[in-house]
Write an enzyme that holds these catalytic residues in place. Structure first.
Site, PDB file in Angstrom:
ATOM      1  NE  ARG A  90      -4.542  -1.811   9.844  1.00 14.51           N
ATOM      2  CZ  ARG A  90      -3.614  -1.045   9.414  1.00 14.51           C
ATOM      3  NH1 ARG A  90      -3.554   0.316   9.132  1.00 14.51           N
ATOM      4  NH2 ARG A  90      -2.392  -1.614   9.284  1.00 14.51           N
TER       5      ARG A  90
ATOM      6  NE  ARG B 256       7.000  -2.825   6.322  1.00 15.11           N
ATOM      7  CZ  ARG B 256       5.797  -2.703   5.882  1.00 15.11           C
ATOM      8  NH1 ARG B 256       5.110  -2.205   5.015  1.00 15.11           N
ATOM      9  NH2 ARG B 256       4.767  -2.945   6.974  1.00 15.11           N
TER      10      ARG B 256
ATOM     11  NE  ARG C  85       5.959  -0.946  10.332  1.00 15.66           N
ATOM     12  CZ  ARG C  85       4.646  -0.743   9.497  1.00 15.66           C
ATOM     13  NH1 ARG C  85       4.744   0.045   8.487  1.00 15.66           N
ATOM     14  NH2 ARG C  85       3.786  -1.419  10.128  1.00 15.66           N
TER      15      ARG C  85
ATOM     16  NE  ARG D  46       1.964  -5.469  11.571  1.00 19.50           N
ATOM     17  CZ  ARG D  46       2.967  -5.385  10.819  1.00 19.50           C
ATOM     18  NH1 ARG D  46       4.051  -5.983  11.227  1.00 19.50           N
ATOM     19  NH2 ARG D  46       3.262  -4.532   9.815  1.00 19.50           N
TER      20      ARG D  46
ATOM     21  CE  LYS E 253      -2.406  -1.025   3.805  1.00 20.95           C
ATOM     22  NZ  LYS E 253      -2.200  -2.419   4.235  1.00 20.95           N
TER      23      LYS E 253
HETATM   24  P1  AMP Z   1       0.538   0.248   9.150  1.00 24.77           P
HETATM   25  O1  AMP Z   1       1.849   1.192   9.065  1.00 24.77           O
HETATM   26  O2  AMP Z   1      -0.745   0.792   8.295  1.00 24.77           O
HETATM   27  O3  AMP Z   1       0.799  -0.979   8.925  1.00 24.77           O
HETATM   28  O4  AMP Z   1      -0.085   0.470  10.550  1.00 24.77           O
HETATM   29  C1  AMP Z   1       0.878   0.088  11.992  1.00 24.77           C
HETATM   30  C2  AMP Z   1       0.004  -0.149  13.021  1.00 24.77           C
HETATM   31  O5  AMP Z   1      -0.873   1.144  13.423  1.00 24.77           O
HETATM   32  C3  AMP Z   1      -1.231  -1.142  13.097  1.00 24.77           C
HETATM   33  O6  AMP Z   1      -0.750  -2.439  13.116  1.00 24.77           O
HETATM   34  C4  AMP Z   1      -2.037  -0.567  14.004  1.00 24.77           C
HETATM   35  O7  AMP Z   1      -1.664  -0.851  15.347  1.00 24.77           O
HETATM   36  C5  AMP Z   1      -1.924   0.910  13.962  1.00 24.77           C
HETATM   37  N1  AMP Z   1      -2.969   1.502  12.847  1.00 24.77           N
HETATM   38  C6  AMP Z   1      -2.624   2.067  11.622  1.00 24.77           C
HETATM   39  N2  AMP Z   1      -3.629   2.423  11.057  1.00 24.77           N
HETATM   40  C7  AMP Z   1      -4.898   1.963  11.944  1.00 24.77           C
HETATM   41  C8  AMP Z   1      -6.192   2.035  11.548  1.00 24.77           C
HETATM   42  N3  AMP Z   1      -6.684   2.388  10.722  1.00 24.77           N
HETATM   43  N4  AMP Z   1      -6.947   1.463  12.742  1.00 24.77           N
HETATM   44  C9  AMP Z   1      -6.383   1.000  14.022  1.00 24.77           C
HETATM   45  N5  AMP Z   1      -5.069   1.013  14.093  1.00 24.77           N
HETATM   46  C10 AMP Z   1      -4.234   1.488  13.022  1.00 24.77           C
END
Ligand code: AMP
Length: 190
Positions: A89, A128, A134, A146, A14
């Site tokens: 999400r 990654r 991360r 996740r 993404k």
């Molecule tokens: P990402 O970079 O999109 O993989 O997000 C990393 C982490 O941020 C996720 O595993 C969640 O803990 C939190 N997070 C990001 N976006 C959301 C969302 N829309 N709703 C809830 N938690 C989120």
């Protein structure tokens, strides 16, 4: 305005594809993961609140996420539209987003859903994690959490958009350029 949701499991590409779409369609990027990581690095209250959830691979509560998105939308310059990456999400987040956009008279036009087999996701995330720094990409157990959270809590969001006739499934494997071409085709043929 062209408002797009870029959807898919962790590791689907993404972030990478968002950058290409932003350049081509001149959209404003709203990545909730990036916004949380920024808050975390700044040590803000919001960052502290989110950290525990992020470290465990769980979702940050809906009210926190939607409040942050609302702030970001209202502080962004008027643009061709937004690309939402990693948001919504959950179904309540999708409903909240529709309400926010209704106020702007600019609904979501399309939801592009990147589909990638599970083992490929795990391989990409581990790779990654070696360079991204991360913490949530460096532990297999957290990666699995996740992906499970995505399947249980996030996948229903696809149905929400399917019912609105906005869902476009996109094959998320192959070269970055070939995936980008599929995304453009879906957007240009809307
Ligand atoms: P990402 O970079 O999109 O993989 O997000 C990393 C982490 O941020 C996720 O595993 C969640 O803990 C939190 N997070 C990001 N976006 C959301 C969302 N829309 N709703 C809830 N938690 C989120």
């Amino acid at each position: 305005m062209n408002n797009i949701v870029l959807f898919g499991p962790p590791g689907a590409g993404k972030g990478t594809q968002s950058e290409l779409l932003i350049n081509k369609y001149k959209l404003v990027h709203i990545s909730t993961g990036d916004l949380f990581r920024k808050h975390l690095s700044e040590g803000s209250e919001l960052g502290k609140l989110a950290q525990g959830y992020m470290d465990e691979g769980h979702l940050v509560p809906d009210e926190v996420v939607t409040g942050m998105v609302e702030d970001k939308i209202s502080s962004s310059n008027k643009s061709n539209g937004f690309i939402f990456d990693g948001f919504p999400r959950t179904v309540p987040q999708a409903i909240a987003l529709d309400n926010l956009l209704e106020n702007l008279n600019a609904p979501i036009n399309a939801m592009l859903m990147l589909e990638v087999p599970q083992q490929e996701l795990i391989d990409r995330l581990i790779l990654r994690g070696k360079s991204s720094g991360r913490a949530d990409d460096r532990n297999l157990e957290k990666i699995n959490t996740r992906i499970k959270v995505y399947e249980e809590e996030t996948l229903p969001v696809a149905n929400y958009y399917r019912e609105q006739g906005k869902l476009h499934p996109i094959e998320g494997i192959g070269s970055i350029q070939s995936i980008f071409e599929r995304l453009q085709k879906a957007l240009d043929n809307q």
